[in-house]
Design a protein around this motif. Sequence first.
Motif, PDB file in Angstrom:
ATOM      1  N   VAL A  68       0.832  -1.208   0.000  1.00  0.00           N
ATOM      2  CA  VAL A  68       0.000   0.000   0.000  1.00  0.00           C
ATOM      3  C   VAL A  68       0.867   1.258   0.000  1.00  0.00           C
ATOM      4  O   VAL A  68       0.614   2.196  -0.757  1.00  0.00           O
ATOM      5  CB  VAL A  68      -0.965  -0.014   1.209  1.00  0.00           C
ATOM      6  CG1 VAL A  68      -1.538   1.353   1.465  1.00  0.00           C
ATOM      7  CG2 VAL A  68      -2.077  -1.007   0.963  1.00  0.00           C
TER       8      VAL A  68
ATOM      9  N   ASP B 148      -8.296  -0.780  -2.589  1.00  0.00           N
ATOM     10  CA  ASP B 148      -6.966  -1.037  -2.017  1.00  0.00           C
ATOM     11  C   ASP B 148      -7.017  -1.029  -0.491  1.00  0.00           C
ATOM     12  O   ASP B 148      -6.323  -1.802   0.165  1.00  0.00           O
ATOM     13  CB  ASP B 148      -5.944  -0.001  -2.517  1.00  0.00           C
ATOM     14  CG  ASP B 148      -5.457  -0.332  -3.916  1.00  0.00           C
ATOM     15  OD1 ASP B 148      -5.175  -1.518  -4.183  1.00  0.00           O
ATOM     16  OD2 ASP B 148      -5.374   0.583  -4.752  1.00  0.00           O
ATOM     17  N   SER B 149      -7.838  -0.134   0.081  1.00  0.00           N
ATOM     18  CA  SER B 149      -7.992  -0.114   1.539  1.00  0.00           C
ATOM     19  C   SER B 149      -8.670  -1.401   2.008  1.00  0.00           C
ATOM     20  O   SER B 149      -8.314  -1.963   3.038  1.00  0.00           O
ATOM     21  CB  SER B 149      -8.837   1.085   1.981  1.00  0.00           C
ATOM     22  OG  SER B 149      -8.180   2.283   1.687  1.00  0.00           O
TER      23      SER B 149
ATOM     24  N   LEU C 130      -6.120  -4.107   1.983  1.00  0.00           N
ATOM     25  CA  LEU C 130      -5.189  -3.977   3.118  1.00  0.00           C
ATOM     26  C   LEU C 130      -5.846  -4.533   4.391  1.00  0.00           C
ATOM     27  O   LEU C 130      -5.218  -5.279   5.154  1.00  0.00           O
ATOM     28  CB  LEU C 130      -4.804  -2.505   3.328  1.00  0.00           C
ATOM     29  CG  LEU C 130      -3.902  -2.229   4.543  1.00  0.00           C
ATOM     30  CD1 LEU C 130      -2.530  -2.872   4.362  1.00  0.00           C
ATOM     31  CD2 LEU C 130      -3.721  -0.741   4.787  1.00  0.00           C
TER      32      LEU C 130
END
Lengths: 255, 333
Positions: free
Chosen positions: A8, B116-117, B120
């Motif tokens: 990320v 993407d969060s 994660l």
Amino acid sequence: MVGALARVSLLIAMQYRSDFVFNGLTGLLRTAALVGPLLLVFQHRETVSGWTGPEATLVMALFLLLSSMTGALMEPNLGAVVEHIRRGTLDLVLLKPADAQLLVSLSRVEPSRLWDLPAALLLGGWALAQMPAPSPWGVIGAIIAVLSGLAAMYGLWLLAICTSFYFVQVDNLRFLLMSASEAGRWPLSLFSGWLRVVLLVAVPVGVVTTLPAELLRGRGSWEMVATAVAVGTGFLVVSRLAWRRALASYTSASS
Amino acid sequence: MSVQVRDLTKVYQVPVKQPGLLSTLRSVFHREYREVRAVDRVSFNVEPGERVGFLGPNGAGKTTTLKMLSGLLHPTSGEVRIEGRRPQDRSVDFLKSITLVMGQKQQLIWDLPASDSFELNRALFDIPRQVYRERLDELTALLGLDEFTDQPVRNLSLGQRMRCELAAALLHRPGTLFLDEPTIGLDVEVQAQVRQFIDAYNRNTGATVLLTSHDMEDVAHIAERILLIDHGVVRFDGSLGELQRRFGPGRLLTVKVGRTTEAQEHLLTGVLGMSAGAAASWSKTVAPDEVNAVLTRLLQDLPSAEVSVGEPPLREVLTRAFGEARERREEGA
């Protein structure tokens, strides 16, 4: 987990492509600016304080390695944590089920700063080729010293992060740390006694730069390796304790 | 017991400084602090699956309590147990069992798409891929996320962002939800959507919900039990109905009349003191012991009117409750 966090951070950094290219160019200029004075000095003298040109270049290469690691992995996190604390979003970071220190240590990376790494390898490779081949023990000792020194520098930056829990505004501390680290590009023997101690145990840049270079040029000792390990371990332990204390006194920004 | 709180107290040391250059210089060398008791010996229990609303004026200690319950702040004294665990230990099991949604702060990564969060969180909460896909599909359908999870979060509207926040916060299926002003700043439609979603999540998973909000619709829709906090102290703990009965100024009488004569209008506004509302309706909050008398008069003089008796608006009840709490505090001081 480390992979996911790193991924990320990398994705965020890659969002700004122009930054990546720009930092690359700055890195090249920076390397040139670092090597320039070195060339100038050794044009006129064979040795400086007992260090030959290639040996001093090796110190410079190790300094570039350190500055690349600091710039890519340590310094951006301090900025990120200060920002998180100011905006109150550290709350949400701390709610993830992982070690909070790990989360904070990997909250932002700046891969473009790794541009210094090829320069460090090139300079280091050239310097080593000009010097007599180091002993295997010298190489092992140097690797241990570099790793210990990087651990110590990580601990130092984590301590700086901890202070941001109390003071929030720590920009000056950031500049102080970066400027103090700059001293690491010269061999420690160039500095006076007390400053040498400071650069070994307070701002331990010397552990990453001079100690491994000493070991590689065959002037090292086991005491040097032991010092490096002790400084590295000391910084890791102290910074961990400080981190736990900082977390316990975290007040969180109001909403 | 899902949540146990005993004598929970949080005291902050706040630096104090008089205005002016001289006192600023003095504070550089000698800083004075004042103790602020944000939460003062608060005790309560919450059963699994219960939906509790923390209400109180700004600075009452609601958010501080929520942050201590979620392990972000360490209590000065007192004990908290969430499903038997101490929040400030930040154990992985504890963090996997809760979530905190803050309307004013976000966990989504600003520069990246929400997906993407989510990814994660999948890795951090160690959710098996298959389970993750099923939950994400479910959340996408419930919250209508289909069209925008691939856009950078910075390009989303506030409503879209909040819906993604909820999805990110609930992917790991927490059993305890801490919601701090979850609908703040949202438009009416998204607010309703968020409330319905929380309602459905609570019913489907049996999760415990602890909410703070200044939005009375949130409270009325989500919370079945109210904890009224003022200056760090619990002033009331009971159901919404009990709150209305205890602090309510009386019952809300609403009268609907098709067409009124001048005399009738005089009765409604002049004699009974009712205020005219929309669609030929009049209303007034009447003290409980006066309700019968007013109703009798209305039925006598306006036999064709449609009269209803209900609870006064929650906002009115709370204003009185806060006022009463303030008076009691001032008396005690």
